[in-house]
Design a protein around this motif. Structure first.
Motif, mmCIF file in Angstrom:
data_model
loop_
_atom_site.group_PDB
_atom_site.id
_atom_site.type_symbol
_atom_site.label_atom_id
_atom_site.label_comp_id
_atom_site.label_asym_id
_atom_site.label_seq_id
_atom_site.Cartn_x
_atom_site.Cartn_y
_atom_site.Cartn_z
ATOM 1 N N VAL A 41 41.703 9.186 -27.561
ATOM 2 C CA VAL A 41 41.267 9.255 -28.953
ATOM 3 C C VAL A 41 42.062 8.237 -29.766
ATOM 4 C CG1 VAL A 41 41.080 10.693 -31.014
ATOM 5 C CG2 VAL A 41 40.621 11.690 -28.755
ATOM 6 N N HIS A 42 41.360 7.325 -30.401
ATOM 7 C CA HIS A 42 41.973 6.345 -31.294
ATOM 8 C C HIS A 42 41.567 6.706 -32.730
ATOM 9 C CE1 HIS A 42 42.554 2.859 -28.191
ATOM 10 N NE2 HIS A 42 42.567 4.051 -27.586
ATOM 11 N N VAL A 43 42.441 6.394 -33.684
ATOM 12 C CA VAL A 43 42.159 6.671 -35.088
ATOM 13 C C VAL A 43 42.321 5.383 -35.883
ATOM 14 C CG1 VAL A 43 42.875 7.944 -37.147
ATOM 15 C CG2 VAL A 43 42.888 9.076 -34.914
ATOM 16 N N LEU A 44 41.347 5.118 -36.743
ATOM 17 C CA LEU A 44 41.406 3.960 -37.638
ATOM 18 C C LEU A 44 41.624 4.480 -39.055
ATOM 19 C CD1 LEU A 44 39.048 0.900 -37.553
ATOM 20 C CD2 LEU A 44 39.654 1.949 -39.721
ATOM 21 N N THR A 45 42.713 4.018 -39.680
ATOM 22 C CA THR A 45 43.046 4.507 -41.012
ATOM 23 C C THR A 45 43.804 3.439 -41.794
ATOM 24 O OG1 THR A 45 43.925 6.438 -42.202
ATOM 25 C CG2 THR A 45 45.271 5.575 -40.398
ATOM 26 N N ILE A 46 44.114 3.748 -43.047
ATOM 27 C CA ILE A 46 44.813 2.803 -43.909
ATOM 28 C C ILE A 46 46.329 2.929 -43.726
ATOM 29 C CG2 ILE A 46 42.962 2.672 -45.596
ATOM 30 C CD1 ILE A 46 44.500 4.711 -47.309
ATOM 31 N N PRO A 47 47.109 1.923 -44.148
ATOM 32 C CA PRO A 47 48.546 1.922 -43.879
ATOM 33 C C PRO A 47 49.291 3.166 -44.369
ATOM 34 C CG PRO A 47 47.857 -0.256 -44.601
ATOM 35 C CD PRO A 47 46.661 0.631 -44.751
ATOM 36 N N THR A 48 48.961 3.667 -45.559
ATOM 37 C CA THR A 48 49.716 4.798 -46.100
ATOM 38 C C THR A 48 49.530 6.078 -45.287
ATOM 39 O OG1 THR A 48 47.882 5.231 -47.628
ATOM 40 C CG2 THR A 48 49.752 3.948 -48.479
ATOM 41 N N SER A 49 48.455 6.148 -44.518
ATOM 42 C CA SER A 49 48.179 7.352 -43.736
ATOM 43 C C SER A 49 48.653 7.267 -42.296
ATOM 44 C CB SER A 49 46.680 7.659 -43.756
ATOM 45 O OG SER A 49 46.241 7.919 -45.072
ATOM 46 N N VAL A 50 49.109 6.102 -41.875
ATOM 47 C CA VAL A 50 49.534 5.917 -40.487
ATOM 48 C C VAL A 50 50.580 6.941 -40.055
ATOM 49 C CG1 VAL A 50 50.760 4.342 -38.929
ATOM 50 C CG2 VAL A 50 48.863 3.504 -40.323
ATOM 51 N N PRO A 51 51.611 7.252 -40.874
ATOM 52 C CA PRO A 51 52.628 8.202 -40.418
ATOM 53 C C PRO A 51 52.079 9.573 -40.020
ATOM 54 C CG PRO A 51 53.400 7.045 -42.369
ATOM 55 C CD PRO A 51 51.953 6.689 -42.204
ATOM 56 N N LEU A 52 50.921 9.953 -40.555
ATOM 57 C CA LEU A 52 50.365 11.271 -40.254
ATOM 58 C C LEU A 52 49.691 11.325 -38.895
ATOM 59 C CD1 LEU A 52 48.801 12.100 -43.725
ATOM 60 C CD2 LEU A 52 50.967 12.932 -42.794
ATOM 61 N N VAL A 53 49.285 10.163 -38.374
ATOM 62 C CA VAL A 53 48.549 10.151 -37.104
ATOM 63 C C VAL A 53 49.315 9.469 -35.972
ATOM 64 C CG1 VAL A 53 46.245 10.401 -38.069
ATOM 65 C CG2 VAL A 53 47.239 8.136 -37.919
ATOM 66 N N GLU A 54 50.286 8.620 -36.287
ATOM 67 C CA GLU A 54 50.955 7.864 -35.233
ATOM 68 C C GLU A 54 51.784 8.751 -34.313
ATOM 69 O OE1 GLU A 54 53.596 4.980 -36.932
ATOM 70 O OE2 GLU A 54 54.770 6.469 -38.042
ATOM 71 N N THR A 55 52.229 9.914 -34.790
ATOM 72 C CA THR A 55 53.007 10.831 -33.954
ATOM 73 C C THR A 55 52.173 11.990 -33.420
ATOM 74 O OG1 THR A 55 53.663 12.059 -35.937
ATOM 75 C CG2 THR A 55 55.165 10.330 -35.172
ATOM 76 N N HIS A 56 50.892 12.010 -33.751
ATOM 77 C CA HIS A 56 50.054 13.142 -33.357
ATOM 78 C C HIS A 56 49.823 13.136 -31.844
ATOM 79 C CE1 HIS A 56 46.922 16.159 -33.349
ATOM 80 N NE2 HIS A 56 47.139 16.372 -34.631
ATOM 81 N N VAL A 59 46.485 11.706 -30.391
ATOM 82 C CA VAL A 59 46.085 10.334 -30.740
ATOM 83 C C VAL A 59 46.750 9.339 -29.800
ATOM 84 C CG1 VAL A 59 46.121 8.560 -32.535
ATOM 85 C CG2 VAL A 59 45.713 10.955 -33.154
ATOM 86 N N ARG A 60 45.917 8.568 -29.120
ATOM 87 C CA ARG A 60 46.437 7.570 -28.173
ATOM 88 C C ARG A 60 46.879 6.301 -28.897
ATOM 89 N NH1 ARG A 60 45.821 6.530 -22.644
ATOM 90 N NH2 ARG A 60 47.176 4.759 -22.149
ATOM 91 N N ARG A 61 46.091 5.885 -29.908
ATOM 92 C CA ARG A 61 46.420 4.638 -30.616
ATOM 93 C C ARG A 61 45.915 4.730 -32.046
ATOM 94 N NH1 ARG A 61 44.767 -1.684 -29.059
ATOM 95 N NH2 ARG A 61 45.586 -2.594 -30.995
ATOM 96 N N VAL A 62 46.654 4.099 -32.956
ATOM 97 C CA VAL A 62 46.261 4.021 -34.366
ATOM 98 C C VAL A 62 45.910 2.576 -34.700
ATOM 99 C CG1 VAL A 62 46.947 4.419 -36.753
ATOM 100 C CG2 VAL A 62 47.784 5.953 -34.947
ATOM 101 N N TRP A 63 44.739 2.402 -35.302
ATOM 102 C CA TRP A 63 44.316 1.090 -35.797
ATOM 103 C C TRP A 63 44.525 1.075 -37.310
ATOM 104 C CZ3 TRP A 63 42.322 -2.775 -32.589
ATOM 105 C CH2 TRP A 63 42.100 -2.387 -31.265
ATOM 106 N N VAL A 64 45.284 0.095 -37.772
ATOM 107 C CA VAL A 64 45.615 0.008 -39.191
ATOM 108 C C VAL A 64 44.620 -0.925 -39.876
ATOM 109 C CG1 VAL A 64 47.409 -0.472 -40.892
ATOM 110 C CG2 VAL A 64 48.048 0.332 -38.604
#
Length: 352
Positions: A41-56, A59-64
């Motif tokens: 599962v990858h998540v695409l989000t904005i920079p301010t929200s990255v901290p909420l998903v990067e440690t989840h 979630v395998r990868r976060v796209w900023v």
């Protein structure tokens, strides 16, 4: 009951709205990971929200996605979509209802694209889901899994995961403030939208009342809320601990985990509190719970004036009251909020 889809190995979930919206998308992420346990599962989000998903953990990868700066414009969108295309996603889930979000997953060539019929880019989806009204946003987002799964009505709460550094930072601050062994009540006075903010002098009076009853009070918020928090401190008769601007969004959630209760406007902190299972008393003015963005905890409460004919005046609120009165917040008294706090604390004590 689970339906049997074609093999899905890689999923992209797109949510580029506000921080609170990302918190309310976490249950969708969690359920997608549960439904497709062999998928990434990858998540695409904005920079301010990255901290909420990067440690989840799901979630395998976060796209900023920097929609205001380097990814703004058609050419930048195209380049970003080409990067996504190289990942060969099998499924895109798009709770965000903007044309840009729909266009991005279409340009990325993702074969299965699921979004709402209220999306500006609904014609770019392979699966168009009716946008349900009268339900919470978490439940609404879970409907995007309808092609694969039937929701049984179970309440699925968001989860936020913390690092050791988060734990160390918050614990160090609590020791500095002599709060390490004390329960405290958190107040979140900020909001992006000015009309969503309860009056600063009332937050100050509420803090005084709580402190007089033996509760330490901590103000929370981002750097943009610091001046407002300082003003509330100056209006209060008793010392208030001001944590606004001191922590990242993830650390702020961890700080809320230590709170006995949160009093918040209709803004991101109330959703962060739900994610860490801290009870919430939410103050609603220009918006209404019927929009589906109320605090989702089972025993959370909303304080509002339900008799005003001018409510709601918009889904987000405004920077100025359209009528010039701000009656929706003027009519919410300190006594109303204090009563809700005391009732919740009493009810929580009885459940313990």
């Amino acid at each position: 009951m689970t339906k049997h889809p074609a093999p899905i190995h890689k999923i992209l979930i797109v949510q580029t709205a506000f921080i609170g919206d990302v918190v309310l998308t976490l249950p969708l992420i969690q359920q997608a990971a549960s439904l497709f346990p062999e998928s990434d599962v990858h998540v695409l989000t904005i920079p301010t929200s990255v901290p909420l998903v990067e440690t989840h953990r799901d979630v395998r990868r976060v796209w900023v996605f920097k929609k205001r700066t380097e990814h703004r414009g058609v050419k930048a969108l195209w380049r970003f979509a080409r990067q996504l295309k190289n990942e060969q996603f099998d499924l895109a889930l798009v709770p965000h209802r903007s044309l840009r979000s729909a266009l991005l997953v279409w340009l990325a060539g993702i074969p299965r694209r699921v979004g709402f019929d209220k999306s500006a880019g609904r014609w770019l989806f392979t699966d168009v889901i009716p946008y349900p009204t009268g339900v919470h946003e978490i439940e609404r987002n879970l409907q995007l899994l309808r092609p694969f799964w039937e929701w049984n009505g179970e309440r699925i709460l968001p989860n936020i995961f913390f690092t050791e550094q988060d734990q160390d930072n918050v614990q160090h601050w609590l020791h500095q403030m002599n709060l390490q062994d004390q329960e405290f009540i958190a107040l979140a006075p900020g909001s992006i939208w000015a009309t969503k903010r309860w009056l600063p002098e009332r937050f100050a009076r509420l803090a005084d009342q709580l402190i007089a009853r033996g509760w330490p009070v901590v103000l929370i918020g981002g750097p943009e809320d610091k001046a407002l928090a300082e003003r509330i401190c100056s209006l209060a008769q008793h010392p208030i601990v001001n944590a606004a601007g001191e922590f990242s969004v993830r650390e702020s959630a961890l700080l809320l985990k230590h709170a006995r209760l949160l009093v918040s406007n209709d803004s991101a902190p109330m959703h962060l509190a739900v994610a860490v299972r801290t009870p919430v008393v939410a103050i609603f003015g220009p918006t209404v719970p019927a929009f589906g963005f109320y605090p989702y905890g089972e025993n959370d409460r909303v304080v509002e004036d339900t008799q005003l004919s001018c409510r709601p005046c918009g889904i987000h609120g405004h920077q100025e009251c359209p009528l010039g009165t701000h009656a929706c917040m003027q009519h919410v008294t300190v006594e109303m909020v204090l009563n809700a706090v005391e009732e919740m604390i009493h009810a929580e004590a009885e459940r313990r």
